[in-house]
Design a protein around this motif. Sequence first.
Motif, PDB file in Angstrom:
ATOM      1  N   MET A   1       0.821  -1.196   0.000  1.00 19.65           N
ATOM      2  CA  MET A   1       0.000   0.000   0.000  1.00 19.65           C
ATOM      3  C   MET A   1       0.863   1.256   0.000  1.00 19.65           C
ATOM      4  O   MET A   1       0.491   2.256  -0.589  1.00 19.65           O
ATOM      5  N   LYS A   2       2.021   1.197   0.651  1.00 21.65           N
ATOM      6  CA  LYS A   2       2.885   2.368   0.713  1.00 21.65           C
ATOM      7  C   LYS A   2       3.369   2.767  -0.680  1.00 21.65           C
ATOM      8  O   LYS A   2       3.488   3.953  -0.977  1.00 21.65           O
ATOM      9  N   ALA A   3       3.639   1.784  -1.537  1.00 21.90           N
ATOM     10  CA  ALA A   3       4.074   2.092  -2.903  1.00 21.90           C
ATOM     11  C   ALA A   3       2.968   2.821  -3.661  1.00 21.90           C
ATOM     12  O   ALA A   3       3.231   3.799  -4.371  1.00 21.90           O
ATOM     13  N   LEU A   4       1.729   2.362  -3.507  1.00 17.84           N
ATOM     14  CA  LEU A   4       0.599   3.012  -4.169  1.00 17.84           C
ATOM     15  C   LEU A   4       0.422   4.440  -3.651  1.00 17.84           C
ATOM     16  O   LEU A   4       0.151   5.360  -4.429  1.00 17.84           O
ATOM     17  N   ASP A   5       0.597   4.634  -2.358  1.00 18.33           N
ATOM     18  CA  ASP A   5       0.520   5.981  -1.783  1.00 18.33           C
ATOM     19  C   ASP A   5       1.572   6.896  -2.403  1.00 18.33           C
ATOM     20  O   ASP A   5       1.292   8.053  -2.743  1.00 18.33           O
ATOM     21  N   SER A   6       2.785   6.386  -2.557  1.00 16.98           N
ATOM     22  CA  SER A   6       3.873   7.183  -3.120  1.00 16.98           C
ATOM     23  C   SER A   6       3.610   7.534  -4.580  1.00 16.98           C
ATOM     24  O   SER A   6       3.845   8.668  -5.002  1.00 16.98           O
ATOM     25  N   VAL A   7       3.128   6.579  -5.348  1.00 11.99           N
ATOM     26  CA  VAL A   7       2.820   6.833  -6.759  1.00 11.99           C
ATOM     27  C   VAL A   7       1.696   7.849  -6.879  1.00 11.99           C
ATOM     28  O   VAL A   7       1.764   8.792  -7.679  1.00 11.99           O
ATOM     29  N   ALA A   8       0.662   7.680  -6.066  1.00 14.91           N
ATOM     30  CA  ALA A   8      -0.464   8.613  -6.104  1.00 14.91           C
ATOM     31  C   ALA A   8      -0.017  10.018  -5.730  1.00 14.91           C
ATOM     32  O   ALA A   8      -0.399  10.998  -6.388  1.00 14.91           O
ATOM     33  N   LEU A   9       0.800  10.137  -4.702  1.00 15.73           N
ATOM     34  CA  LEU A   9       1.290  11.454  -4.295  1.00 15.73           C
ATOM     35  C   LEU A   9       2.138  12.084  -5.394  1.00 15.73           C
ATOM     36  O   LEU A   9       1.989  13.273  -5.692  1.00 15.73           O
ATOM     37  N   ALA A  10       3.000  11.288  -6.025  1.00 23.08           N
ATOM     38  CA  ALA A  10       3.833  11.812  -7.107  1.00 23.08           C
ATOM     39  C   ALA A  10       2.979  12.317  -8.262  1.00 23.08           C
ATOM     40  O   ALA A  10       3.242  13.386  -8.823  1.00 23.08           O
ATOM     41  N   LEU A  11       1.928  11.574  -8.611  1.00 18.80           N
ATOM     42  CA  LEU A  11       1.051  12.000  -9.701  1.00 18.80           C
ATOM     43  C   LEU A  11       0.272  13.260  -9.346  1.00 18.80           C
ATOM     44  O   LEU A  11       0.061  14.128 -10.192  1.00 18.80           O
ATOM     45  N   VAL A  12      -0.149  13.380  -8.094  1.00 19.86           N
ATOM     46  CA  VAL A  12      -0.852  14.589  -7.663  1.00 19.86           C
ATOM     47  C   VAL A  12       0.092  15.792  -7.720  1.00 19.86           C
ATOM     48  O   VAL A  12      -0.303  16.888  -8.142  1.00 19.86           O
ATOM     49  N   ILE A  13       1.340  15.597  -7.359  1.00 22.41           N
ATOM     50  CA  ILE A  13       2.325  16.682  -7.437  1.00 22.41           C
ATOM     51  C   ILE A  13       2.560  17.075  -8.891  1.00 22.41           C
ATOM     52  O   ILE A  13       2.608  18.265  -9.219  1.00 22.41           O
ATOM     53  N   VAL A  14       2.703  16.085  -9.778  1.00 18.04           N
ATOM     54  CA  VAL A  14       2.863  16.376 -11.207  1.00 18.04           C
ATOM     55  C   VAL A  14       1.666  17.180 -11.719  1.00 18.04           C
ATOM     56  O   VAL A  14       1.832  18.177 -12.424  1.00 18.04           O
ATOM     57  N   GLY A  15       0.469  16.758 -11.336  1.00 20.75           N
ATOM     58  CA  GLY A  15      -0.735  17.483 -11.761  1.00 20.75           C
ATOM     59  C   GLY A  15      -0.767  18.902 -11.215  1.00 20.75           C
ATOM     60  O   GLY A  15      -1.118  19.843 -11.928  1.00 20.75           O
ATOM     61  N   GLY A  16      -0.379  19.060  -9.961  1.00 20.90           N
ATOM     62  CA  GLY A  16      -0.355  20.393  -9.373  1.00 20.90           C
ATOM     63  C   GLY A  16       0.650  21.310 -10.051  1.00 20.90           C
ATOM     64  O   GLY A  16       0.364  22.483 -10.323  1.00 20.90           O
ATOM     65  N   LEU A  17       1.821  20.772 -10.346  1.00 16.84           N
ATOM     66  CA  LEU A  17       2.828  21.573 -11.045  1.00 16.84           C
ATOM     67  C   LEU A  17       2.373  21.911 -12.461  1.00 16.84           C
ATOM     68  O   LEU A  17       2.622  23.019 -12.948  1.00 16.84           O
ATOM     69  N   ASN A  18       1.714  20.975 -13.107  1.00 19.31           N
ATOM     70  CA  ASN A  18       1.192  21.244 -14.446  1.00 19.31           C
ATOM     71  C   ASN A  18       0.166  22.376 -14.403  1.00 19.31           C
ATOM     72  O   ASN A  18       0.197  23.291 -15.228  1.00 19.31           O
ATOM     73  N   TRP A  19      -0.731  22.353 -13.415  1.00 19.11           N
ATOM     74  CA  TRP A  19      -1.723  23.423 -13.295  1.00 19.11           C
ATOM     75  C   TRP A  19      -1.064  24.754 -12.943  1.00 19.11           C
ATOM     76  O   TRP A  19      -1.528  25.813 -13.369  1.00 19.11           O
ATOM     77  N   LEU A  20       0.016  24.713 -12.167  1.00 17.60           N
ATOM     78  CA  LEU A  20       0.771  25.935 -11.885  1.00 17.60           C
ATOM     79  C   LEU A  20       1.301  26.543 -13.180  1.00 17.60           C
ATOM     80  O   LEU A  20       1.173  27.751 -13.405  1.00 17.60           O
ATOM     81  N   LEU A  21       1.862  25.704 -14.035  1.00 15.18           N
ATOM     82  CA  LEU A  21       2.373  26.184 -15.321  1.00 15.18           C
ATOM     83  C   LEU A  21       1.256  26.714 -16.208  1.00 15.18           C
ATOM     84  O   LEU A  21       1.417  27.731 -16.889  1.00 15.18           O
ATOM     85  N   VAL A  22       0.118  26.032 -16.192  1.00 13.18           N
ATOM     86  CA  VAL A  22      -1.026  26.494 -16.984  1.00 13.18           C
ATOM     87  C   VAL A  22      -1.498  27.854 -16.465  1.00 13.18           C
ATOM     88  O   VAL A  22      -1.752  28.776 -17.244  1.00 13.18           O
ATOM     89  N   GLY A  23      -1.594  27.993 -15.164  1.00 14.54           N
ATOM     90  CA  GLY A  23      -2.079  29.244 -14.577  1.00 14.54           C
ATOM     91  C   GLY A  23      -1.141  30.415 -14.775  1.00 14.54           C
ATOM     92  O   GLY A  23      -1.586  31.533 -15.041  1.00 14.54           O
TER      93      GLY A  23
END
Length: 72
Positions: A1-23
């Motif tokens: 489960m910890k691996a899934l948590d890490s992957v999910a967090l990494a993807l959320v960070i990627v999405g957040g950074l992408n939205w920062l660039l869009v904004g």
Amino acid sequence: MKALDSVALALVIVGGLNWLLVGLFEFDLVAAIFGGPTTILAKIVYVLVGLSAIYCLKLFPLIANKDKVDAM
């Protein structure tokens, strides 16, 4: 489960950074990397980021419980 948590967090960070660039710069990094926002790979990344955000909602109770433990 910890691996899934890490992957999910990494993807959320990627999405957040992408939205920062869009904004800030109207630049969609995911679309730039995968050839446009309508390509299948870009859509897969967008869907995975969204699913990761939903998955990360489970972290709110963990944060609330940590605050209760820290208060003791």
